[in-house]
Design an enzyme around this catalytic site. Structure first.
Site, PDB file in Angstrom:
ATOM      1  N   TYR A  32       0.829  -1.210   0.000  1.00 25.79           N
ATOM      2  CA  TYR A  32       0.000   0.000   0.000  1.00 25.79           C
ATOM      3  C   TYR A  32       0.855   1.246   0.000  1.00 25.79           C
ATOM      4  O   TYR A  32       2.079   1.180   0.195  1.00 25.79           O
ATOM      5  CB  TYR A  32      -0.943   0.008   1.212  1.00 25.79           C
ATOM      6  CG  TYR A  32      -0.278   0.384   2.520  1.00 25.79           C
ATOM      7  CD1 TYR A  32       0.564  -0.495   3.194  1.00 25.79           C
ATOM      8  CD2 TYR A  32      -0.467   1.651   3.083  1.00 25.79           C
ATOM      9  CE1 TYR A  32       1.169  -0.142   4.384  1.00 25.79           C
ATOM     10  CE2 TYR A  32       0.148   2.008   4.274  1.00 25.79           C
ATOM     11  CZ  TYR A  32       0.968   1.115   4.920  1.00 25.79           C
ATOM     12  OH  TYR A  32       1.585   1.476   6.090  1.00 25.79           O
ATOM     13  N   LYS A 146       6.523  -1.914   2.044  1.00 26.02           N
ATOM     14  CA  LYS A 146       5.328  -1.283   2.638  1.00 26.02           C
ATOM     15  C   LYS A 146       4.166  -2.271   2.509  1.00 26.02           C
ATOM     16  O   LYS A 146       3.279  -2.134   1.669  1.00 26.02           O
ATOM     17  CB  LYS A 146       5.027   0.066   1.968  1.00 26.02           C
ATOM     18  CG  LYS A 146       4.198   0.974   2.873  1.00 26.02           C
ATOM     19  CD  LYS A 146       4.332   2.424   2.483  1.00 26.02           C
ATOM     20  CE  LYS A 146       3.378   3.344   3.201  1.00 26.02           C
ATOM     21  NZ  LYS A 146       3.495   3.389   4.651  1.00 26.02           N
ATOM     22  N   GLU A 178      12.746   2.868  13.870  1.00 33.66           N
ATOM     23  CA  GLU A 178      11.831   3.907  13.369  1.00 33.66           C
ATOM     24  C   GLU A 178      10.627   3.967  14.296  1.00 33.66           C
ATOM     25  O   GLU A 178      10.570   3.263  15.299  1.00 33.66           O
ATOM     26  CB  GLU A 178      11.426   3.604  11.924  1.00 33.66           C
ATOM     27  CG  GLU A 178      10.683   2.300  11.746  1.00 33.66           C
ATOM     28  CD  GLU A 178      10.267   2.015  10.305  1.00 33.66           C
ATOM     29  OE1 GLU A 178      10.115   2.957   9.520  1.00 33.66           O
ATOM     30  OE2 GLU A 178      10.070   0.817   9.989  1.00 33.66           O
ATOM     31  N   LEU A 202      11.273   1.382   6.954  1.00 34.79           N
ATOM     32  CA  LEU A 202      10.691   1.836   5.693  1.00 34.79           C
ATOM     33  C   LEU A 202      11.434   3.108   5.308  1.00 34.79           C
ATOM     34  O   LEU A 202      11.562   4.017   6.142  1.00 34.79           O
ATOM     35  CB  LEU A 202       9.200   2.134   5.868  1.00 34.79           C
ATOM     36  CG  LEU A 202       8.540   2.574   4.562  1.00 34.79           C
ATOM     37  CD1 LEU A 202       8.295   1.355   3.664  1.00 34.79           C
ATOM     38  CD2 LEU A 202       7.249   3.312   4.814  1.00 34.79           C
TER      39      LEU A 202
HETATM   40  N1  PDD Z   1       3.138   5.367   7.346  1.00 30.55           N
HETATM   41  N2  PDD Z   1       7.780   4.065   8.779  1.00 30.55           N
HETATM   42  C1  PDD Z   1       6.638   3.361   8.799  1.00 30.55           C
HETATM   43  C2  PDD Z   1       6.610   2.045   9.488  1.00 30.55           C
HETATM   44  C3  PDD Z   1       5.481   3.880   8.183  1.00 30.55           C
HETATM   45  O1  PDD Z   1       4.337   3.178   8.181  1.00 30.55           O
HETATM   46  C4  PDD Z   1       5.550   5.153   7.562  1.00 30.55           C
HETATM   47  C5  PDD Z   1       4.364   5.758   6.858  1.00 30.55           C
HETATM   48  C6  PDD Z   1       6.766   5.859   7.580  1.00 30.55           C
HETATM   49  C7  PDD Z   1       6.939   7.204   6.922  1.00 30.55           C
HETATM   50  O2  PDD Z   1       6.951   7.055   5.532  1.00 30.55           O
HETATM   51  P1  PDD Z   1       6.488   8.233   4.567  1.00 30.55           P
HETATM   52  O3  PDD Z   1       7.306   9.424   4.880  1.00 30.55           O
HETATM   53  O4  PDD Z   1       6.751   7.701   3.232  1.00 30.55           O
HETATM   54  O5  PDD Z   1       5.026   8.449   4.867  1.00 30.55           O
HETATM   55  C8  PDD Z   1       7.870   5.273   8.180  1.00 30.55           C
HETATM   56  C9  PDD Z   1       1.938   5.650   6.577  1.00 30.55           C
HETATM   57  C10 PDD Z   1       1.679   7.107   6.430  1.00 30.55           C
HETATM   58  C11 PDD Z   1       0.759   4.893   7.168  1.00 30.55           C
HETATM   59  O6  PDD Z   1       0.911   3.690   7.344  1.00 30.55           O
HETATM   60  O7  PDD Z   1      -0.297   5.477   7.424  1.00 30.55           O
END
Ligand code: PDD
Length: 289
Positions: A32, A146, A178, A202
């Protein structure tokens, strides 16, 4: 009306149905993305969609669309739903097939779903900062994908919520990885430090934007694993993510970070990040400061 995309078709949300034997539903067998919308425009769409293609490839799902085609479909959806400030969520699963661990044949097409949601910028948190707890990272070893499988993330995030906090900072033993749904950086003596983009995190698009801004503005940074001791001794701690942009962490496990207020480096990166949004999507109605 609330429109969604289901396998390439634009439908009213109530008419979009997924089979109970969809592999996403039964196994979390899919990938996703969440992309930010400012002024009705997608922010860093190509980067997000490219990561989606990579996540899918890593688990052997072939996406039936090119990045540009996906982007066009999402833009149509945003415009039809008249979303000015919000997010678009999209996912591909391995498709509908009788439950069996091994992948189904190539005749089974991936299931594609996308929807939009109005989401404000978290102004108060951006200004005042967030509280976090630390939590052992019990997830699998391919956090670079992801994947829809988010149970490890959810369990950690629920603990944070129950503790009255906004985020759980994950660590494998002594190494900080993270957040449960964000990337984490610390600032020590003017240097921004964030875990390298390997299989333990991620590689967040917001993290990549932040690092690009560091490069462009001569802000020293290191992409390396750091320890819980370094986290506790940091001058500043901040999180990056699609919905939150750059948010200071002011309290960890009920102890203040640095002097307990958002630091100057975090403020600088917040403002540079905002400039980047304005550059790509136009002026923001509600600026942070
Ligand atoms: N989450 N790390 C994890 C585990 C994440 O699920 C996310 C993003 C990030 C940040 O990634 P980005 O900058 O690309 O949004 C880091 C999304 C927003 C979610 O699951 O809702």
């Amino acid at each position: 009306m609330d429109w969604v995309i289901h396998n390439g078709e634009m439908l009213e949300r109530k008419n979009a149905k997924v089979d109970i034997e969809d592999r996403g539903y039964q196994f979390g067998d899919g990938v996703y993305e969440v992309i930010r919308i400012y002024n009705g425009k997608l922010f860093t769409a190509t980067e997000h969609l490219q990561r989606l293609v990579e996540s899918a490839a890593k688990v052997g799902i072939t996406l039936p669309y090119k990045v540009a085609e996906l982007q066009t479909m999402l833009e149509e959806l945003i415009s039809k739903n008249e979303v000015d400030l919000g997010i678009v969520y999209l996912q591909f699963t391995r498709g509908e097939s009788p439950r069996k661990h091994a992948f189904p044949g190539i005749d089974v097409a991936p299931t594609f779903v996308a929807y939009t949601r109005k989401v404000d910028r978290p102004q108060a948190k951006m200004e005042r900062g967030m509280k976090a707890i630390t939590e052992e990272d019990i997830r699998w070893l391919r956090c670079d994908i992801k994947s829809l499988n988010l149970l490890g993330n959810l369990l950690a995030n629920q603990k944070a919520t129950e503790a009255g906090c906004d985020e759980a900072i994950l660590h494998r033993g002594n190494t900080v990885t993270e957040g449960s749904h964000t990337n984490i950086s610390i600032v020590k003596n003017g240097i921004v430090i964030t875990h390298e983009a390997d299989n333990f995190i991620l590689n967040g698009i917001s993290r990549q934007v932040m690092l690009k801004l560091c490069k462009e503005h001569d802000i020293p940074f290191e992409e390396r694993a750091f320890t819980l001791e370094e986290l506790n001794a940091a001058d500043e701690v901040f999180l990056t993510g699609t919905t939150i942009e750059v948010v200071p962490v002011i309290m960890i496990n009920e102890k203040p970070v640095g002097v307990g207020v958002p630091g100057t480096m975090t403020r600088k990166l917040q403002s540079l990040f905002e400039d980047e949004i304005v550059r790509e999507c136009g002026p923001l109605l509600e600026n942070r400061v």
